[in-house]
Write a protein that holds these residues in place. Structure first.
Motif, PDB file in Angstrom:
ATOM      1  N   SER A  60       0.816  -1.215   0.000  1.00  0.00           N
ATOM      2  CA  SER A  60       0.000   0.000   0.000  1.00  0.00           C
ATOM      3  C   SER A  60       0.853   1.270   0.000  1.00  0.00           C
ATOM      4  O   SER A  60       0.317   2.361  -0.195  1.00  0.00           O
ATOM      5  N   ARG A  61       2.144   1.127   0.219  1.00  0.00           N
ATOM      6  CA  ARG A  61       3.028   2.299   0.186  1.00  0.00           C
ATOM      7  C   ARG A  61       3.173   2.810  -1.245  1.00  0.00           C
ATOM      8  O   ARG A  61       3.273   2.035  -2.180  1.00  0.00           O
ATOM      9  N   LYS A  62       3.187   4.109  -1.362  1.00  0.00           N
ATOM     10  CA  LYS A  62       3.398   4.707  -2.678  1.00  0.00           C
ATOM     11  C   LYS A  62       4.871   4.614  -3.077  1.00  0.00           C
ATOM     12  O   LYS A  62       5.193   4.391  -4.233  1.00  0.00           O
ATOM     13  N   ASP A  63       5.745   4.753  -2.090  1.00  0.00           N
ATOM     14  CA  ASP A  63       7.182   4.744  -2.362  1.00  0.00           C
ATOM     15  C   ASP A  63       7.776   3.416  -1.888  1.00  0.00           C
ATOM     16  O   ASP A  63       7.815   3.126  -0.694  1.00  0.00           O
ATOM     17  N   THR A  64       8.228   2.610  -2.820  1.00  0.00           N
ATOM     18  CA  THR A  64       8.913   1.364  -2.472  1.00  0.00           C
ATOM     19  C   THR A  64      10.303   1.290  -3.099  1.00  0.00           C
ATOM     20  O   THR A  64      10.956   0.247  -3.014  1.00  0.00           O
ATOM     21  N   THR A  65      10.742   2.382  -3.697  1.00  0.00           N
ATOM     22  CA  THR A  65      12.019   2.327  -4.418  1.00  0.00           C
ATOM     23  C   THR A  65      13.113   3.193  -3.813  1.00  0.00           C
ATOM     24  O   THR A  65      14.278   2.982  -4.105  1.00  0.00           O
ATOM     25  N   SER A  66      12.770   4.139  -2.967  1.00  0.00           N
ATOM     26  CA  SER A  66      13.783   5.056  -2.442  1.00  0.00           C
ATOM     27  C   SER A  66      14.645   4.373  -1.381  1.00  0.00           C
ATOM     28  O   SER A  66      14.312   3.305  -0.864  1.00  0.00           O
ATOM     29  N   TRP A  67      15.751   5.022  -1.059  1.00  0.00           N
ATOM     30  CA  TRP A  67      16.637   4.526  -0.004  1.00  0.00           C
ATOM     31  C   TRP A  67      15.875   4.419   1.305  1.00  0.00           C
ATOM     32  O   TRP A  67      16.004   3.431   2.030  1.00  0.00           O
TER      33      TRP A  67
END
Length: 174
Positions: A60-67
């Motif tokens: 459900s997280r929008k951001d799964t790619t950042s550090w």
């Protein structure tokens, strides 16, 4: 009802013949198997729900790619690994301690044999037999207690590692 009375009588005679050390082995065995049953319950019923919720939370997280997202994922997986491995070290420690408790029974039984030999001489085999029995039964009981938990503790540790890896696989990071 007669069966239970005979069983209780047999166990009572076994505990009496093995000495007081058998009570410590019995307590360790009950504690170890209580923890094993708790871990089996956790792996079968509690963990699957927690894992599904965690994977859903990750998805459900929008951001799964950042550090920052990767560190959150690592922290969540680490927390679940800790829950999966909770109590396993205690179980393995009890497995290791049970034979040592049995050896304590061996020592106390042999002390009794030597006391009997000092009091009555070496010719009374009947009196020495009770001490020898008291020396061998705790060793056997400690080994049996340890063996009863050895396989299952290894299996629980393997399952915890597999579940942790599967959880990490279900939480992909790009």
């Amino acid at each position: 009802m007669l069966f239970l009375e005979e069983l209780f009588d047999t166990v009572s005679r076994f505990l009496e013949a093995g000495g007081d050390v058998l009570w410590f082995i019995a307590a360790a065995l009950v504690f170890m198997w209580s923890m094993i049953i708790e871990r089996l319950w956790y792996f079968s019923f509690t963990y699957p729900k927690q894992a599904r919720l965690l994977v859903a939370k990750w998805e459900s997280r929008k951001d799964t790619t950042s550090w920052h997202a990767h560190r959150i994922r690592e922290a969540w997986i680490s927390q679940m690994k800790e829950k999966l491995h909770s109590g396993l070290l205690v179980i393995k420690t009890i497995v290791a301690i049970c034979p040592m408790i049995g050896l304590l029974g061996t020592v106390t039984g042999m002390v009794n044999v030597f006391e009997i030999m000092a009091l009555s001489g070496t010719g009374n085999a009947r009196l020495m037999a009770a001490g020898i029995t008291q020396a061998t039964i705790p060793t056997m009981a400690g080994m049996v207690a340890a063996l009863s938990g050895l396989f299952i503790s290894s299996r629980l540790e393997y399952s915890a590692n597999v579940h942790a890896q599967e959880l990490a696989d279900h939480m992909p990071h790009h």
